[in-house]
Design an enzyme around this catalytic site. Structure first.
Site, PDB file in Angstrom:
ATOM      1  CG  ASP A 103       1.668   2.724  -3.250  1.00  0.00           C
ATOM      2  OD1 ASP A 103       2.119   3.496  -2.390  1.00  0.00           O
ATOM      3  OD2 ASP A 103       2.350   1.839  -3.795  1.00  0.00           O
ATOM      4  CD  GLU A 149       1.523   0.739  -0.072  1.00  0.00           C
ATOM      5  OE1 GLU A 149       1.751   1.664   0.730  1.00  0.00           O
ATOM      6  OE2 GLU A 149       0.717   0.827  -0.996  1.00  0.00           O
ATOM      7  CE1 TYR A 178       2.591   4.374  -6.089  1.00  0.00           C
ATOM      8  CE2 TYR A 178       1.071   4.657  -7.914  1.00  0.00           C
ATOM      9  CZ  TYR A 178       1.636   3.861  -6.931  1.00  0.00           C
ATOM     10  OH  TYR A 178       1.248   2.554  -6.799  1.00  0.00           O
TER      11      TYR A 178
END
EC number: 5.6.2.1
Length: 865
Positions: A111, A9, A319
């Site tokens: 993600d 993304e 993350y």
């Protein structure tokens, strides 16, 4: 054999992943979401048309069809949704489709949270083709090993996680699009409501009311400066009198105690020495990272997440949206090895430290940690300074969490003085343990060495210091503490905290001053009305239960449309009732509080009214028929605007003590200047409580205490005045009539350039032409017939270049800016509220392309906003 297409993304993430994949892969970015529910009714026409044949007969259903058209989702027909490609993303979608046609396989590598899963699903839906061509790959960190493992074991799209994201999106859409118009009708235009944002605003409003209701109470403390037999200083505090806690409430009680203490003999009654320890905290999750970054670095929530995103996409951290303190075995082995090699065995516990996560946390996720503990912050040359600071904070917490406790020797001394007991506490660091890498922000009062005294030692009194204090109201929320409260109540999730904080500020229901939240009066009114008519929606437990329901959907434990149907059924019942007249239980309007002040125009009484712009006085004759209606208003200057921003630990208490108290309900009153002769004190619970007082006298308009301001046009002095829109500086030369605003920080606004007429640039919506104006947010084009025509827009750089000779000298640098980006898109002049500077940005079809340039050291430099 063709190549495989990998879609992520963000361009930064694509660049990092590309380093670890071979020539058999093409890595491309979708640049975030590629499609969403429509942003306008016209974009959702197709969805509305699909139900128009069923809804055209009855007016109410016609309205329903129009509503569905605007929302893009139909809760009355199985939640049928119409998604559209986002404006400006057509080129991205076209390129991805072309690459997909040539690819042997497509890997969706967005993600690993629900938002990422939804982006992957939208990509598959838009690109199309056989589902067998698609694989889903997820990784917690962008490292060579993590990427290799992810591509060796690709999976499938998790449609349950997608549905959980859709359910959240649909609920938020329904509440926003169906409650907001009700607020416009009942209270004021331009208001909005949100399923989670309104609950977050409620937290701020309730804290505001707790503060206003708080009555500071006086109390005193007495410190005693003594010396030991060896002459060492020993400061003590009086804690007990006659075995009861010592807390005098006035000067008389305090001075009586001082009189007794001055005559008393001081001796050590007890010395307690004991070892204590301090364990390290857990590795960061999203909320604790935001709190630590706020406390230690002064970062806002939005900035923290932006820096963390960049660090993650560059491969430096795991993350950043997680609620799990879990660490992988590899990560534990890595950090334990680092601690042993660099600090020694004393700093390494026998077994890894374990930390418990919340009950509903995602254990498959990890805590936020460095991808490689051997990488130091100073080596991140490709990252900006703030990102390096955040990385160092994450690195320190990660290493510290697997180190041994800090060891202290703690001492408590109890001293007797007649009927009084005094105490002193001290603490000496014996072994630093985890604090070696994560030192405390500041030393506490106990972090001191107490002198060597023993039981029975006599002390000599040097001085007694009585000090007056007042109890403090509850602390205002900061961004980080509000996130902590949301997390504690189960409201929101790691992926939504930052957007919640941003949204409630953007809506104007709260404001942030000195990094603390203040509720605006309109925020209080809207919160009250929503609580009265939408009890479940505004209920903390209900909002938390809905988060749990979404978790169940994501875990395939609940059917998403059933969750939506249950929500919508209850919601529409409450909405239908709220639409009724107040006498039938409907939402109450935004009523004025009538005062004894006469309208200067018609003589009727003025009332205290609240609009989204603030509190003002409006004539009660406004409610009459158009023929008799009086529209007179009087601007009120809030005293909290004309004072400096509150600072210091006791500032809130001092402000409360200075305020009047409402005679009807006891709440602290808000004060406003009507004019230099009158001040209006309004109950903090207005309009629920109609208490108010009018104070007459001579009031100097505070707000500017700086040097004398010289008029830039004629050289005369400028003096402070107050008008309909608040404070301003006015030239004392009657012929000049020049004025300048007073900014919120109390400074005088810089001089503005005179408007530049540009008859060659016609307006689109009228026969007027544009004039280049200089405003608080930089230059802009406005119709020359303002206010008849209110058309405005940002100027193109090429337009400024065309009329460069007409521009004042200080604006000509803007005409020299790049007129196009590398792809040929035209640039416009924009203004950064953060830096208070103008820059240029490329736009296509009214949407920013992401390219921008800034004026630095006398030249234009390409960069990111």
């Amino acid at each position: 054999m063709g190549k495989a297409l990998v879609i992520v993304e963000s361009p930064a993430k694509a660049k990092t992943i590309n380093k670890y994949l071979g020539n058999d892969y093409v890595v491309k970015s979708s640049v975030g979401h590629i499609r969403d529910l429509p942003t306008s009714g016209s974009a959702a026409k197709k969805s509305a048309d699909s139900t128009s044949t069923k809804t055209a007969k009855k007016p109410k259903k016609d309205e329903r069809g129009a509503l569905v058209n605007r929302m893009g989702v139909d809760p009355w027909h199985n939640w049928d949704a119409h998604y559209e490609v986002l404006p400006g993303k057509e080129k991205v979608v076209s390129e991805l489709k072309q690459l997909a046609e040539k690819a042997d396989h497509i890997y969706l590598a967005t993600d690993l949270d629900r938002e990422g899963e939804a982006i992957a699903w939208h990509l598959r839906e838009v690109i199309g083709g056989d589902d067998a061509r698609y694989s889903r790959v997820v990784f917690n960190e962008i490292t060579k090993n993590a990427i290799r493992q992810a591509f060796e074991q690709p999976g499938e799209l998790n449609i349950n996680r997608v549905n959980a994201q859709q359910a959240r999106r649909f609920m938020d859409r329904v509440v926003g699009y169906m409650v907001s118009p009700l607020l416009w009708k009942k209270i004021a235009r331009g208001l909005s409501a949100g399923r989670v944002q309104s609950v977050a605003v409620r937290l701020v409003v309730e804290r505001e009311r707790e503060i206003k209701a708080f009555v500071p109470e006086e109390f005193w403390e007495i410190d005693a400066n003594t010396t030991t037999p060896s002459g060492e200083a020993l400061p003590l505090q009086v804690t007990h009198q006659n075995d009861k806690p010592f807390r005098p409430v006035n000067r008389e009680q305090t001075l009586a105690a001082v009189s007794l203490l001055e005559k008393a003999r001081y001796s050590v009654l007890e010395r307690e020495d004991k070892p204590t320890s301090s364990k390290p905290g857990a590795p960061f999750i999203t909320s604790t990272l935001q709190q630590a970054a706020s406390t230690r670095l002064g970062f806002g929530v939005k900035k923290t997440m932006m820096m963390a995103q960049r660090l993650y996409e560059a491969g430096y951290i795991t993350y950043m949206r997680t609620d799990s303190t879990n660490l992988s075995q590899d990560a534990v082995n890595m950090v334990r090895g680092y601690i042993g090699d660099n600090f020694g065995k004393k700093y390494l516990p026998d077994n890894p430290n374990q930390y418990a996560s919340k009950e509903n946390s995602q254990e498959a996720h990890e805590a936020i940690r460095p991808s490689d503990v051997a990488v130091m912050a100073e080596s991140l040359k490709d990252m900006e300074a703030d990102a390096q600071k955040l990385y160092q904070l994450i690195w320190r917490q990660f290493v510290a969490c697997q180190m041994t406790p800090a060891q202290y020797d703690s001492t408590t001394l109890t001293v007797g003085a007649g009927e009084f007991r005094l105490k002193a506490r001290g603490r000496i660091l014996r072994f630093d343990g985890w604090t070696k890498v994560m030192p405390a922000l500041r030393k506490g009062d106990e972090d001191r060495t107490l002198p060597a005294v023993n039981k029975g030692d006599a002390l000599t009194l040097l001085e007694l210091t009585p000090a007056q204090h007042f109890t403090k109201p509850p602390a205002r929320f900061s961004e980080a503490s509000l996130v902590k409260e949301l997390e504690k109540r189960g409201i929101g999730r790691p992926s939504t905290y930052a957007s919640i904080i941003s949204t409630i500020q953007d809506r104007g229901y709260v404001r942030v001053e000195n990094r603390r939240f203040y509720a605006e009066k309109m925020g209080e009114i809207v919160t009250d009305r929503l609580e009265e008519n939408f009890r479940e929606l505004m209920n903390y437990d209900f909002t938390a239960q809905m988060e749990d329901s979404l978790d169940q959907v994501a875990n395939h434990q609940a059917e998403w449309k059933a969750v939506l149907d249950n929500f919508f059924s209850d919601f529409t019942q409450q909405l239908d009732k709220a639409e009724k007249d107040p006498e039938e239980g409907g939402m109450r309007p935004n009523q004025m509080v009538l005062t004894s002040i006469d309208c200067p125009t018609c003589g009727r009484k003025m009332g205290i009214r609240t609009a989204s712009t603030g509190v003002f006085l409006g004539c009660s004759g406004y409610a009459l028929s158009p023929k008799e209606r009086c529209k007179t208003t009087i601007n009120l200057v809030p005293e909290n605007e004309v004072l400096n921003v509150l600072e210091g630990d006791d500032a809130e208490t001092n402000a409360l003590r200075a305020k009047r108290r409402c005679q009807k309900c006891g709440t602290a009153m808000d004060s406003y200047l009507i004019d230099p002769k009158r001040k209006l004190h309004v109950c903090g619970n207005n309009p629920t409580c109609d208490g108010y007082e009018i104070e007459e006298g001579e009031f100097r308009i505070k707000g500017y205490d700086g040097p004398i301001v010289e008029c830039e046009k004629c050289g005369s002095e400028m003096h402070l005045k107050m008008g309909r829109f608040g404070k301003y500086m006015a030239c004392t030369n009657d012929e000049c009539k020049n004025t300048r605003k007073i900014l919120r920080n109390g400074e005088v606004a810089p001089p503005k350039e005179d408007p530049v007429p540009l008859p060659e640039l016609p307006c689109e919506k009228s026969d007027a032409y544009f004039v280049l104006r200089d405003g608080a947010a930089g230059i802009f084009l406005a119709a020359n017939t303002f206010p008849k025509s209110r058309e405005t827009r940002a100027p193109l750089v090429e337009e400024l270049y065309r009329f460069r000779d007409r521009l004042p000298e200080k604006l000509r640098y803007l005409a020299d800016a790049p007129q196009q980006d590398p792809e040929g898109n035209k640039t416009v002049v924009r203004f950064s509220r953060k830096t208070k500077q103008q820059y240029v940005a490329a736009e296509k079809d009214g949407k920013a392309t992401g390219w921008s340039a800034f004026f630095v050291d006398g030249k234009w430099v390409e960069g990111k906003k």
